[in-house]
Design a protein around this motif. Sequence first.
Motif, PDB file in Angstrom:
ATOM      1  N   TRP A   1      -3.369   7.020  -4.176  1.00  0.00           N
ATOM      2  CA  TRP A   1      -3.125   6.211  -2.655  1.00  0.00           C
ATOM      3  C   TRP A   1      -3.099   4.682  -3.957  1.00  0.00           C
ATOM      4  O   TRP A   1      -4.434   4.264  -4.549  1.00  0.00           O
ATOM      5  CB  TRP A   1      -4.039   6.227  -1.718  1.00  0.00           C
ATOM      6  N   ARG A   2      -1.968   3.721  -3.326  1.00  0.00           N
ATOM      7  CA  ARG A   2      -2.071   3.133  -4.614  1.00  0.00           C
ATOM      8  C   ARG A   2      -1.733   1.751  -3.687  1.00  0.00           C
ATOM      9  O   ARG A   2      -1.646   1.465  -3.004  1.00  0.00           O
ATOM     10  CB  ARG A   2      -0.799   2.314  -5.269  1.00  0.00           C
ATOM     11  N   ASN A   3      -3.123   0.396  -3.962  1.00  0.00           N
ATOM     12  CA  ASN A   3      -2.808  -0.690  -3.791  1.00  0.00           C
ATOM     13  C   ASN A   3      -2.769  -2.148  -4.120  1.00  0.00           C
ATOM     14  O   ASN A   3      -3.526  -1.911  -5.209  1.00  0.00           O
ATOM     15  CB  ASN A   3      -3.937  -1.171  -3.032  1.00  0.00           C
ATOM     16  N   GLN A   4      -1.962  -2.614  -4.379  1.00  0.00           N
ATOM     17  CA  GLN A   4      -1.184  -3.681  -5.266  1.00  0.00           C
ATOM     18  C   GLN A   4      -1.385  -5.732  -4.543  1.00  0.00           C
ATOM     19  O   GLN A   4      -0.682  -4.750  -3.497  1.00  0.00           O
ATOM     20  CB  GLN A   4      -0.346  -3.461  -6.133  1.00  0.00           C
TER      21      GLN A   4
ATOM     22  N   SER B   1       0.977  -0.991  -0.199  1.00  0.00           N
ATOM     23  CA  SER B   1      -0.072   0.022  -0.024  1.00  0.00           C
ATOM     24  C   SER B   1       0.996   1.252   0.063  1.00  0.00           C
ATOM     25  O   SER B   1       1.512   1.265   1.045  1.00  0.00           O
ATOM     26  CB  SER B   1      -0.649  -0.301   1.277  1.00  0.00           C
ATOM     27  N   GLU B   2       0.374   2.406  -0.750  1.00  0.00           N
ATOM     28  CA  GLU B   2       1.218   3.256  -0.867  1.00  0.00           C
ATOM     29  C   GLU B   2       0.656   4.399  -1.420  1.00  0.00           C
ATOM     30  O   GLU B   2      -0.696   4.769  -1.497  1.00  0.00           O
ATOM     31  CB  GLU B   2       2.201   3.231  -2.251  1.00  0.00           C
TER      32      GLU B   2
ATOM     33  N   ARG C   1       5.890   3.381   1.070  1.00  0.00           N
ATOM     34  CA  ARG C   1       4.834   2.851   0.831  1.00  0.00           C
ATOM     35  C   ARG C   1       5.112   1.701   2.097  1.00  0.00           C
ATOM     36  O   ARG C   1       6.112   0.972   3.055  1.00  0.00           O
ATOM     37  CB  ARG C   1       6.252   2.262  -0.199  1.00  0.00           C
TER      38      ARG C   1
ATOM     39  N   GLU D   1      -4.197  -3.805  -8.692  1.00  0.00           N
ATOM     40  CA  GLU D   1      -3.863  -2.507  -8.306  1.00  0.00           C
ATOM     41  C   GLU D   1      -5.873  -1.923  -8.116  1.00  0.00           C
ATOM     42  O   GLU D   1      -6.078  -1.829  -9.238  1.00  0.00           O
ATOM     43  CB  GLU D   1      -3.303  -2.378  -8.717  1.00  0.00           C
TER      44      GLU D   1
END
Length: 451
Positions: free
Chosen positions: A90-93, A68-69, A448, A110
């Motif tokens: 806000w990025r979640n992979q 999560s970033e 991150r 993502e």
Amino acid sequence: MVTKSVSFLSPFSYVFAIGVCLAFCLVGNPVQAQLPETSSEENQLWEDSWQDTDWSGEKTTVEWRGFSEFALGAFSKPSPSPNGNSLTEWRNQVSASTYWGEQYLSAKLELLYDDVDDNPLQLNWRELYIDTAINESFNLRLGKQILTWGTGDFVFLNDFFPKNWQAMFSGREDEYLKSPSTSAKFSYYSNAFNADIVWTPTFHSDIYISGERFAYAHPEFSEPVSSPRVIADEPGRQLSNGQLALRLTKNHKSIEYAAYFYRGLYTQPSSFNPDNGLQYFSALNTYGASIRAPVAGGIANTEIAYWQSRDDQSGTNPWVPNSQLKILVGFERELMPDFTAAMQWFSELTLDYAAAKASQADNMPIANRWHHNLTLRLNYLSMQQKLSWSLFAFYSPDENDFYLKPKISYRHNDQWSFTLGANEFGGGNLQQQWGQFKPSSSVYFRVRFSY
């Protein structure tokens, strides 16, 4: 077209995803197969693995990873961009991979909230493919995948797989310069040579600078603008607009030789249709070669490519790019422990230049016959390699403009990492390659958490 961001999953993606999920759940004991050639994103050590049990009681390993970033960027100079920030996301992979017999399956999904994008909430497959070894000599990979080849560092002569230039200019992780494409990759291995053939049935363009996030040079204005947006006439989805790429490689006495071929379209809308006022993707063939070898304690590389503009082979159409010859020479060496330097000289020669100047449209700028870029990369690791200092710089001696990418990254532990960086443009004038992005200079910060 303004952007190629995807905020929904296609029916094909749903079907393929269901198949991959079923495979993860129903696989038997994996065999010890050799991992096929993978991209840099795939060559990562995944720390956590879960043991899943199928209905027959047999076990297999599914390797999971995720992060999560949060990222925030701001313009450092007055900008005509309609957005207050250059980056707010806000990025979640989450990713998973496993072997199913001799088949290797990989998926990366993502969920992204991007406050700067026209479509802020996005759910995208970063990766979704199956890789199978047909026999000892043949390998096939099908699905959404990240592809790259060539010897350049941030310079692409023979690589026509999609790029995300908005990601590069905004301060996202470098890996996001490469965008996925839904392709079939066929590989052949032998003692004589190796071959890769990539077929992308439907055209995948770059995510280019369009005015949505960053301003650009417009021939009708003296300064970069964010409006009007760059609107492109999208190619049809017929197979004739697909992309075919071929690479042949050979290693001999520590020297790596490669030859390349591409047939498709320019990946940016570099042509203009005066009848409808839209930019479009014109037809392109390319032929290239590269050599990489150890020299003087470092690694030297040279690459060449001939870009044949199929829609303007005489060079007399002012609305279509002329054919070009592109040449790259580079060298990288570790100067001292944990300190590495690399340089590149990249030159582009516009062919049929006299015809292009003679047919130049009014108020339309024309590039120099020779256009050069010199690049420098510096990397230094300190604090037991937890702290990374890096600089990547472009400088054009013929246009006297530049692009600097300084960055500091700190890895606190296996979970937490922090990055502070900038994208600084300057020099030249506001109609040139890097000078046009001077108002888009920015600073950014990312944090991150990986698991």
